[in-house]
Each structure stands twice: as C-alpha cells, then as structure tokens.
Design an enzyme around this catalytic site. Structure first.
Site, PDB file in Angstrom:
ATOM      1  N   GLU A   1      -9.763  11.782  37.908  1.00 50.01           N
ATOM      2  CA  GLU A   1      -8.575  11.247  38.604  1.00 50.01           C
ATOM      3  C   GLU A   1      -8.295  12.047  39.866  1.00 50.01           C
ATOM      4  O   GLU A   1      -8.427  13.269  39.884  1.00 50.01           O
ATOM      5  CB  GLU A   1      -7.374  11.327  37.652  1.00 50.01           C
ATOM      6  CG  GLU A   1      -6.082  10.792  38.220  1.00 50.01           C
ATOM      7  CD  GLU A   1      -4.972  10.673  37.153  1.00 50.01           C
ATOM      8  OE1 GLU A   1      -5.271  10.483  35.966  1.00 50.01           O
ATOM      9  OE2 GLU A   1      -3.800  10.785  37.541  1.00 50.01           O
TER      10      GLU A   1
ATOM     11  N   ASP B   1      -5.015  12.268  42.352  1.00 49.54           N
ATOM     12  CA  ASP B   1      -3.649  11.835  42.112  1.00 49.54           C
ATOM     13  C   ASP B   1      -2.714  12.178  43.270  1.00 49.54           C
ATOM     14  O   ASP B   1      -2.659  13.331  43.696  1.00 49.54           O
ATOM     15  CB  ASP B   1      -3.212  12.614  40.860  1.00 49.54           C
ATOM     16  CG  ASP B   1      -2.098  11.947  40.115  1.00 49.54           C
ATOM     17  OD1 ASP B   1      -1.779  10.802  40.422  1.00 49.54           O
ATOM     18  OD2 ASP B   1      -1.552  12.607  39.216  1.00 49.54           O
TER      19      ASP B   1
ATOM     20  N   GLU C   1       1.395  11.686  43.922  1.00 55.08           N
ATOM     21  CA  GLU C   1       2.658  11.199  43.367  1.00 55.08           C
ATOM     22  C   GLU C   1       3.779  11.622  44.298  1.00 55.08           C
ATOM     23  O   GLU C   1       3.884  12.792  44.650  1.00 55.08           O
ATOM     24  CB  GLU C   1       2.909  11.789  41.971  1.00 55.08           C
ATOM     25  CG  GLU C   1       1.857  11.389  40.962  1.00 55.08           C
ATOM     26  CD  GLU C   1       2.233  11.771  39.535  1.00 55.08           C
ATOM     27  OE1 GLU C   1       3.349  12.270  39.312  1.00 55.08           O
ATOM     28  OE2 GLU C   1       1.392  11.567  38.653  1.00 55.08           O
TER      29      GLU C   1
END
Ligand SMILES: *[C@@H]1O[C@H](CO)[C@@H](O)[C@H](O)[C@H]1NC(C)=O
Length: 282
Positions: free
Chosen positions: A102, A104, A106
């Site tokens: 992953e 990522d 955010e």
C-alpha cells in the site's frame, strides 16, 4: 495520393480516434463507486468531476476498475471546505493480498483556519509503520491541487503540485522489502474518523456542518502498467518518462525544503520506532 501520405493520414486518423477514445480522463470509465452509491458518491460533468460526501448516515468511496503494477498516477483534489475536523479523505494504492502492499495518502481534516495534515504511509507485505506527516504550503480546501505517486521498480515518489514530499527507494539489496510484485488499485474515500483524526481525537466531527464534500478531477492513469490476467503491460509510448525516473538534484533539494519546513512527523526520527534499515540510507 502517394502511399506514404495515405499511410500518414490513416495513422493520423487512428491517432485522432485514439485521442477521442483512449485518452479520456473519465471517472465513468476509470472508476467504480464502492461505497455511497446512494448519492454520497457522484460522478458529474460527463465524467470529469467526482464528489464524495460524508454525512451522519454514510461516507463514500471509489476505486479504479484496473489494477496496476507500476505507474505514474495523478489526481486533483479539493478537500472538504470549512470545518472538516474529524473527517479523513484518503487517496491510496493498495493490493488485495492478505499480506498487502500500500502507498497511502490521508488528509486529516481540521477546524476552519487550522491546517490539514497530510499523513503518508507505505506498507510492504502487510507491514506499515512508515508514517510521515506534513502540513501543506497552501490551503487544500480553497482549490484543486495535484497529488501524484510515481511508482517504478527503483523508487516511489509522492508529489504535491509537482513538488516531491517523500521518496521510498528500492533498497532490497539492504534487506528492505519493496513493492514490486503485487498489482494495486487506486482507492479513495471520505469517512468519519473523529476517534483519532484531529488532534489525536480531541476535536470531534461537527455534524451540524454536514454534509462534508471532497471533490476530484483529472484522475490520470494513462502512464501506467495495467495488470490483466497475471501480467502487466505498459503503454510503450508513455513508459520511458516515468519508468526510470528518480529524483534529480533539483528534486532532491525541493524534497529537502519540504522536509525542513513542512514535515511534522517522521517515523525515522521517532524514538519509539525500531529505526528500520531504510532510515539510515536517506
Ligand atoms: C489542526 O490544527 C492544530 C492547531 O493548529 C494542529 O496542531 C494540528 O496539527 C492540525 N491538524 C490535525 C489533523 O489535527
């Protein structure tokens, strides 16, 4: 018409068809809604705009139809305006294996006038713990800005408006696992995370400000290697520019500028972290 000219004009014709069909940045074509299809996720303007909305009843999410093994991925995002405390907007690449990979991004919302935090992480084989967090040098709720991931066999580079904020090099030679065999999809969501998102969970989502909406444009997944029935194929015309890309000295110094002025957390310098092997290299 001379044969050469016929050939040129017919390939021009094919090129024009391809520009019309192949080179669309069209959410209708590229993504599927995975949460909030009841109207919390909407594709608008003939596929050019996608909005995710969060209210008390639901959040929303989408993912690309295709999976990719390497690529250069761009999207423009305008984050939840006004008071977004407690909300999290995500944009990430993730594989499907139990021991998944992953990359990522955010965006942790905040009260009006307070900075968003861009939280990043990288997982290999289901193991993350590689968080870095940044403030941005602009207000990401005021306008669309571009967020990019370059993922090739040598390096992963995360960029904001073309400025690198993070790189993760392939250091397999030093025993650091690298993301190179699991195809990933782009995924994106808007959800309520007020247990932890804003000031460690102290500031809760103010539902009187709902609905909260994040907007997406220009998802570009053309410069990628698309995974299909067990193998990956790269659009050869595009491949060369990003496939071998690494940060040049200009990129290195912009990365240093971001780290010096905008980075607020780095797992590598956290006394609680085990100081993984990749930390001693950069
Ligand atoms: C929100 O604003 C506060 C105060 O400026 C800041 O300390 C914090 O890092 C910001 N972001 C989040 C996600 O809490």
């Amino acid at each position: 018409m001379a044969p050469a000219l016929v050939c040129v004009s017919s390939s021009m014709f094919l090129l024009m068809i391809c520009l019309a069909i192949c080179s669309r940045a069209d959410f209708n074509w590229d993504v599927e809604i995975t949460w909030g299809a009841d109207g919390h996720a909407k594709i608008l303007e003939d596929g050019k705009l996608l909005t995710l909305t969060l209210d008390k009843s639901s959040g929303a999410a989408f993912r690309t139809r295709n999976q990719f093994l390497f690529g250069s991925f761009d999207v423009k995002i305008k984050l939840v305006p006004g008071d977004s405390a407690g909300t999290v907007t995500t944009y990430y690449l993730r594989s499907e294996a139990a021991a998944w990979d992953e990359i990522d991004l955010e965006f942790l919302g905040n009260s009006s006038g307070e900075p968003y935090v861009l939280h990043t992480n990288i997982y290999t084989g289901g193991v993350g713990n590689r968080e870095q967090q940044f403030y941005l040098w602009f207000d990401p709720r005021a306008d669309f800005h571009s967020y990019s991931v370059i993922w090739n066999p040598r390096v992963i580079i995360i960029m904001v408006d073309g400025t690198p904020i993070r790189q993760f090099k392939n250091l397999e030679s030093r025993g650091v696992p690298y993301l190179k065999s699991q195809p990933m999809r782009i995924q994106s969501s808007l959800w309520n995370a007020d247990e932890w998102a804003t000031r460690g969970g102290l500031v809760k989502t103010d539902w009187s400000k709902a609905p909260f909406t994040a907007s997406f444009r220009n998802l570009n997944v053309e410069n990628t290697c698309v995974w299909s029935s067990g193998s990956s194929s790269c659009g050869t015309g595009h491949r060369s520019s990003w496939f071998d890309q690494e940060l040049d000295s200009g990129g290195q110094s912009r990365l240093a500028w971001v780290r010096k002025n905008y980075m607020i957390y780095d797992y590598c310098t956290d006394p609680k972290s085990r100081s993984p092997a990749e930390c001693s290299v950069n």
